[in-house]
Motif scaffolding. Structure first.
Motif, PDB file in Angstrom:
ATOM      1  N   GLN A  20       1.382   3.844 -41.871  1.00 47.89           N
ATOM      2  CA  GLN A  20       0.956   2.518 -41.454  1.00 47.89           C
ATOM      3  C   GLN A  20       1.240   2.294 -39.975  1.00 47.89           C
ATOM      4  O   GLN A  20       0.452   1.664 -39.261  1.00 47.89           O
ATOM      5  CB  GLN A  20       1.651   1.436 -42.285  1.00 47.89           C
ATOM      6  N   ARG A  23      -1.560   3.899 -38.079  1.00 47.53           N
ATOM      7  CA  ARG A  23      -2.778   3.090 -38.181  1.00 47.53           C
ATOM      8  C   ARG A  23      -2.682   1.848 -37.296  1.00 47.53           C
ATOM      9  O   ARG A  23      -3.656   1.459 -36.646  1.00 47.53           O
ATOM     10  CB  ARG A  23      -3.044   2.703 -39.643  1.00 47.53           C
ATOM     11  N   ASN A  24      -1.495   1.258 -37.251  1.00 51.45           N
ATOM     12  CA  ASN A  24      -1.289   0.105 -36.366  1.00 51.45           C
ATOM     13  C   ASN A  24      -1.463   0.491 -34.898  1.00 51.45           C
ATOM     14  O   ASN A  24      -2.001  -0.285 -34.097  1.00 51.45           O
ATOM     15  CB  ASN A  24       0.095  -0.494 -36.586  1.00 51.45           C
ATOM     16  N   ASP A  27      -5.106   0.660 -34.135  1.00 47.48           N
ATOM     17  CA  ASP A  27      -5.643  -0.700 -34.067  1.00 47.48           C
ATOM     18  C   ASP A  27      -5.245  -1.380 -32.762  1.00 47.48           C
ATOM     19  O   ASP A  27      -6.063  -2.054 -32.122  1.00 47.48           O
ATOM     20  CB  ASP A  27      -5.144  -1.498 -35.275  1.00 47.48           C
ATOM     21  N   TYR A  62      -5.562  11.461 -32.236  1.00 51.74           N
ATOM     22  CA  TYR A  62      -5.954  10.440 -33.210  1.00 51.74           C
ATOM     23  C   TYR A  62      -6.417   9.168 -32.501  1.00 51.74           C
ATOM     24  O   TYR A  62      -7.469   8.596 -32.840  1.00 51.74           O
ATOM     25  CB  TYR A  62      -4.757  10.161 -34.117  1.00 51.74           C
TER      26      TYR A  62
END
Length: 337
Positions: A20, A23-24, A27, A62
């Motif tokens: 997570q 992913r943050n 974002d 990524y």
């Protein structure tokens, strides 16, 4: 107005996972790109329960793959943990995949405690060969030479900007000698900031990489709609550093209302010094803080760390910082008329 960039440690907050956190980070990078930030850097740290960016080159790939225009890089790669050839190949690969968008910042610290450094490197040399390793790494990005038996492929003849990172005078001297851009880690080690900038600028030697000195200054920015809210959010990173000083690093903890009720005054005083290069508060407070920092340092660029527990609050913080930059630009333009 000088560019603003973002420094991200991919914080793993209490009750969450590295997946997570990463992913943050993507974002946040996408949000920073939309807001007009110049670059987005992630940093190499090891054996840290609250940091997900240990495999820094992988994280850069990524984030670069999920963005379009923002520069993405390392702030930094701890070069003593790696062979220069491996890093040249990794960043040559990244530059080949995302041309014109990759930065390589280099540090000489292990990014870990001594036991972890030993596990990483086996032979711990305390960064003694760092200058020679930087020179070797730079050579791998030069045009191909038939007399050079070992080459970085990808890497040869690629324009990967190399930065020297530091929190002391050593990095400033090396960056000046090699004619490279310099970034100072004042967001956690501000004591020698002004002296390091003076050394870098006064001793800078123009090079094929850079004709004049270029200095980037790191600063924590925790911005919210009110001073009170921002100060509360800031307690998460204060707790993080307090735990590290006690040798008990952990995931980033939620903010608290009264930090002084939980920690001795002498420990809080030490953390206040460590985190003194921070702009914490409402938009107006942050604008004053960043304007003062720019005036004092004459920085060519600011790189902003937003160490905040809640991801949405973190996004809001960099929104405020972007608006502050726009306000400062308007003020500068008005003053020059």
């Amino acid at each position: 107005m000088i560019p603003f960039s973002v420094l991200d440690l991919s914080p793993i907050v209490a009750g969450n996972t590295p997946a997570q956190a990463l992913r943050n980070s993507l974002d946040l990078a996408q949000h920073a790109e939309q807001l007009g930030y110049n670059r987005y850097w992630v940093a190499e740290h090891h054996n840290m329960p609250g940091v997900a960016s240990a495999a820094t080159s992988v994280v850069i790939g990524y984030i670069a793959g999920g963005t379009q225009t923002i520069r993405v890089g390392a702030g930094g790669i701890m070069l003593p943990n790696h062979s220069p050839l491996i890093i040249a190949e990794q960043f040559g690969t990244l530059e080949s995949l995302y041309p014109g968008r990759i930065d390589l910042g280099l540090g000489r610290a292990p990014g870990a405690d001594q036991a972890t450094a030993r596990a990483l490197r086996r032979d711990v040399n305390n960064g003694d060969s760092f200058p020679q390793d930087v020179v070797e790494l730079l050579q791998y990005f030069q045009p191909g030479d038939t007399d050079q038996h070992v080459q970085a492929i990808p890497g040869v003849d690629l324009n990967v900007p190399v930065w020297i990172l530091g929190s002391s005078l050593f990095g400033a001297q090396l960056a000046a000698y090699l004619g490279l851009p310099y970034a100072f880690a004042s967001h956690f080690s501000p004591a020698q900031l002004m002296r390091a900038l003076e050394v870098y600028r006064s001793r800078f030697k123009p090079s094929a990489y850079l004709s004049e000195p270029y200095a980037m200054v790191a600063v924590n920015v925790v911005a919210a709609d009110t001073d009170r809210e921002a100060e509360r959010l800031f307690t998460s990173v204060q707790q993080q550093f307090l735990h590290i000083r006690r040798g008990k690093a952990r995931q980033m903890q939620p903010p608290v209302d009264d930090l002084a009720a939980q920690w001795p005054e002498y420990e809080l005083a030490g953390i206040e010094q460590v985190l003194s290069c921070s702009a914490v508060g409402s938009p107006e407070t942050v604008q004053r803080g960043l304007a003062n920092l720019i005036e004092q340092t004459k920085a060519d660029e600011l790189i902003i760390s937003a160490p905040i527990f809640d991801h949405q609050a973190r996004k809001h913080s960099i929104e405020i910082a972007a608006a502050v930059r726009s306000n400062l630009a308007v003020q500068q333009e008005t003053a020059s008329v």
